[in-house]
Design a protein around this motif. Structure first.
Motif, PDB file in Angstrom:
ATOM      1  N   THR A 126      31.293  15.139  16.599  1.00  0.00           N
ATOM      2  CA  THR A 126      31.543  15.473  15.185  1.00  0.00           C
ATOM      3  C   THR A 126      30.754  16.441  14.463  1.00  0.00           C
ATOM      4  N   GLY A 127      29.671  16.622  14.746  1.00  0.00           N
ATOM      5  CA  GLY A 127      28.681  17.842  14.294  1.00  0.00           C
ATOM      6  C   GLY A 127      29.395  19.117  14.702  1.00  0.00           C
ATOM      7  N   ILE A 128      29.808  19.174  15.894  1.00  0.00           N
ATOM      8  CA  ILE A 128      30.154  20.263  16.611  1.00  0.00           C
ATOM      9  C   ILE A 128      31.518  20.790  15.721  1.00  0.00           C
ATOM     10  N   ARG A 129      32.421  19.896  15.655  1.00  0.00           N
ATOM     11  CA  ARG A 129      33.795  20.128  15.028  1.00  0.00           C
ATOM     12  C   ARG A 129      33.715  20.572  13.408  1.00  0.00           C
ATOM     13  N   ALA A 130      32.626  19.667  12.650  1.00  0.00           N
ATOM     14  CA  ALA A 130      32.443  20.014  11.394  1.00  0.00           C
ATOM     15  C   ALA A 130      31.915  21.453  11.237  1.00  0.00           C
ATOM     16  N   ALA A 131      30.948  22.013  12.184  1.00  0.00           N
ATOM     17  CA  ALA A 131      30.256  23.267  12.181  1.00  0.00           C
ATOM     18  C   ALA A 131      31.454  24.294  12.332  1.00  0.00           C
ATOM     19  N   ARG A 132      32.074  24.235  13.198  1.00  0.00           N
ATOM     20  CA  ARG A 132      33.310  25.278  13.677  1.00  0.00           C
ATOM     21  C   ARG A 132      34.224  25.236  12.507  1.00  0.00           C
ATOM     22  N   ALA A 133      34.567  24.237  11.885  1.00  0.00           N
ATOM     23  CA  ALA A 133      35.316  24.251  10.723  1.00  0.00           C
ATOM     24  C   ALA A 133      34.921  24.787   9.473  1.00  0.00           C
ATOM     25  N   ALA A 134      33.506  24.581   9.270  1.00  0.00           N
ATOM     26  CA  ALA A 134      32.806  25.263   8.082  1.00  0.00           C
ATOM     27  C   ALA A 134      32.494  26.581   8.386  1.00  0.00           C
ATOM     28  N   MET A 135      32.194  27.203   9.378  1.00  0.00           N
ATOM     29  CA  MET A 135      32.012  28.495   9.666  1.00  0.00           C
ATOM     30  C   MET A 135      32.542  29.213  10.903  1.00  0.00           C
ATOM     31  N   PRO A 136      34.108  29.371  10.601  1.00  0.00           N
ATOM     32  CA  PRO A 136      34.875  29.755  11.721  1.00  0.00           C
ATOM     33  C   PRO A 136      34.551  31.014  12.566  1.00  0.00           C
ATOM     34  N   GLY A 137      33.822  32.080  11.864  1.00  0.00           N
ATOM     35  CA  GLY A 137      33.366  33.162  12.588  1.00  0.00           C
ATOM     36  C   GLY A 137      32.107  33.117  13.119  1.00  0.00           C
ATOM     37  N   VAL A 138      31.482  32.090  13.336  1.00  0.00           N
ATOM     38  CA  VAL A 138      30.075  32.178  13.794  1.00  0.00           C
ATOM     39  C   VAL A 138      30.097  31.175  15.324  1.00  0.00           C
ATOM     40  N   PRO A 139      29.611  31.802  16.312  1.00  0.00           N
ATOM     41  CA  PRO A 139      29.840  31.275  17.656  1.00  0.00           C
ATOM     42  C   PRO A 139      28.816  29.917  17.661  1.00  0.00           C
ATOM     43  N   ASN A 140      29.467  28.975  18.348  1.00  0.00           N
ATOM     44  CA  ASN A 140      28.729  27.475  18.715  1.00  0.00           C
ATOM     45  C   ASN A 140      28.344  27.501  20.125  1.00  0.00           C
ATOM     46  N   VAL A 141      27.134  27.083  20.393  1.00  0.00           N
ATOM     47  CA  VAL A 141      26.536  26.822  21.564  1.00  0.00           C
ATOM     48  C   VAL A 141      26.315  25.320  21.831  1.00  0.00           C
ATOM     49  N   VAL A 142      26.432  24.650  22.801  1.00  0.00           N
ATOM     50  CA  VAL A 142      25.955  23.284  23.099  1.00  0.00           C
ATOM     51  C   VAL A 142      24.960  23.418  24.214  1.00  0.00           C
ATOM     52  N   VAL A 143      23.903  22.572  24.057  1.00  0.00           N
ATOM     53  CA  VAL A 143      22.647  22.623  24.798  1.00  0.00           C
ATOM     54  C   VAL A 143      22.639  21.117  25.338  1.00  0.00           C
ATOM     55  N   PHE A 144      22.842  20.713  26.677  1.00  0.00           N
ATOM     56  CA  PHE A 144      23.089  19.408  26.939  1.00  0.00           C
ATOM     57  C   PHE A 144      21.370  18.605  27.547  1.00  0.00           C
ATOM     58  N   ASP A 145      21.136  17.469  27.028  1.00  0.00           N
ATOM     59  CA  ASP A 145      19.824  16.892  27.613  1.00  0.00           C
ATOM     60  C   ASP A 145      20.144  16.788  29.111  1.00  0.00           C
ATOM     61  N   THR A 146      21.256  16.613  29.564  1.00  0.00           N
ATOM     62  CA  THR A 146      21.271  16.383  30.996  1.00  0.00           C
ATOM     63  C   THR A 146      21.227  17.697  32.015  1.00  0.00           C
ATOM     64  N   ALA A 147      21.307  18.738  31.363  1.00  0.00           N
ATOM     65  CA  ALA A 147      21.555  19.933  32.196  1.00  0.00           C
ATOM     66  C   ALA A 147      20.402  19.977  32.953  1.00  0.00           C
ATOM     67  N   PHE A 148      19.206  20.132  32.486  1.00  0.00           N
ATOM     68  CA  PHE A 148      17.941  20.706  33.205  1.00  0.00           C
ATOM     69  C   PHE A 148      17.983  19.743  34.464  1.00  0.00           C
TER      70      PHE A 148
END
Length: 370
Positions: free
Chosen positions: A103-125
């Motif tokens: 929900t936060g990712i989608r809201a951020a993309r909608a609010a700032m469409p020209g800014v790149p978004n990156v996700v960092v996963f707790d499980t990735a490490f």
């Protein structure tokens, strides 16, 4: 470069704006009670309010914490529609967290469409775990169909802290065998060999492993069956018991380790038993991970309890001198927010306290991708 770090919960948005050139936090805050009457109506409005409060501050990229990346993501990724879809699909493994993060990712993309978004996963490490470390001994077809395996969590913290420990010791991370103890209301231990996670205490969910504030940690699976058969609890009720009514809370009536400790000092026998079990479980993992690592260079405490509770640190490692582990009582008692050594200089295993900074780690990984 300014990185806007977002951690979206189901009814909250925690944020920091970090200048990565100086690693200075330019702004931080928390939007709470989203969706409640008289409050911010939704995450879109919450992010809009945050951006208004930031004024004309420059935002070069947005970094998001996402709890569960399953076995699909072993590193941070730039957000695309396909990544969003994958996070949504993985919500079955983290139904309380991934939907809120998304929900936060989608809201951020909608609010700032020209800014790149990156996700960092707790499980990735923890995607470096060998099959022997991540596999449960259940029928393989069931495990494959339902994604049942150990994933591990707190990975962003474990990665950051292990790298800071290597820098503190002035040695290459690739040469070090480290046990990181992230101890807070949620708690996990990780064995890190040359910068790679080789074992970790949390499993398919954050319920497995250490005793926590309200979570049981390790448990004979038959206990679940007994609670269903004899106590008549439903699946959801058992889930509630093990995740929200167990751990220190279930044993003593207090979920905060400080309250349990205070009650124990005042003679509360249940609180003393809770603390003994709490420390016993951590020590159990220290011994197990020293064996898995086939050696040990450092033990690192982090998290709210790990960073601040001198008694927990001392009691957990008491009696481990045969392993080359010793806590200097004077160094341990020093109140500090800085990275520090609490073992004597000449002991084989360095015992360190390294404050974690997951937001900074998310910002660094975000900047590295863009």
């Amino acid at each position: 470069m300014n990185i806007f770090v977002l951690n979206s919960g189901s009814s909250s948005i925690k944020y920091q704006l970090i200048d990565l050139d100086t690693e200075e936090v330019l702004a931080r805050g928390l939007v709470e009670r989203i969706g409640e009457p008289g409050q911010v109506p939704d995450h879109q409005a919450g992010i809009a309010a945050v951006l208004t409060s930031l004024g004309d501050a420059r935002i070069d990229a947005i970094g998001h914490r996402v709890v569960h990346g399953g076995d699909r993501f072993d590193r941070a990724v730039i957000v695309t529609d396909e990544v969003e879809a994958a996070i949504e699909e993985l919500s079955v493994l983290a139904p309380l967290h991934n939907p809120a993060n998304l929900t936060g990712i989608r809201a951020a993309r909608a609010a700032m469409p020209g800014v790149p978004n990156v996700v960092v996963f707790d499980t990735a490490f923890h995607q470096t775990l060998d099959a022997a470390a991540y596999t449960y001994a259940i029928p393989a077809d069931l495990a494959r169909e339902y994604g049942i395996r150990r994933y591990g969590f707190h990975g962003t913290s474990h990665k950051y802290v292990s790298e800071r420990a290597a820098a503190f010791l002035g040695r290459p991370l690739e040469q070090l065998k480290i046990i990181v103890l992230h101890i807070g209301n949620g708690a996990s231990a990780t064995a890190i060999d040359g910068g790679r996670s080789i074992d970790t205490s949390m499993g398919m969910t954050p319920l497995e492993g250490l005793v926590m504030g309200t979570r049981s940690g390790d448990l004979d699976p038959a206990v679940v069956l007994e609670l269903q058969r004899r106590a008549g609890l439903s699946v959801d009720e058992v889930d509630d018991v093990l995740n929200k009514r167990s751990g220190l809370l279930g044993l003593s009536g207090y979920s905060d380790e400080r309250d349990v400790q205070k009650a124990a000092v005042e003679g509360d026998e249940a609180a003393e038993v809770a603390l003994s079990l709490y420390r016993h479980r951590i020590r159990h993992y220290v011994g197990a991970y020293a064996a898995q690592l086939r050696g040990l260079d450092a033990i690192v405490f982090t998290g709210g309890v790990g960073e601040n509770n001198t008694l927990v640190r001392r009691r957990v490692l008491r009696g481990l001198e045969f392993m080359g582990v010793h806590v200097d009582p004077d160094r341990n008692e020093v109140a500090s927010k800085s990275e520090r050594r609490i073992s004597p200089d000449n002991w084989p295993v360095s015992v360190l306290v390294i404050p974690t900074n997951e937001e900074l780690e998310i910002a660094r990984q975000t900047a590295a991708l863009i």
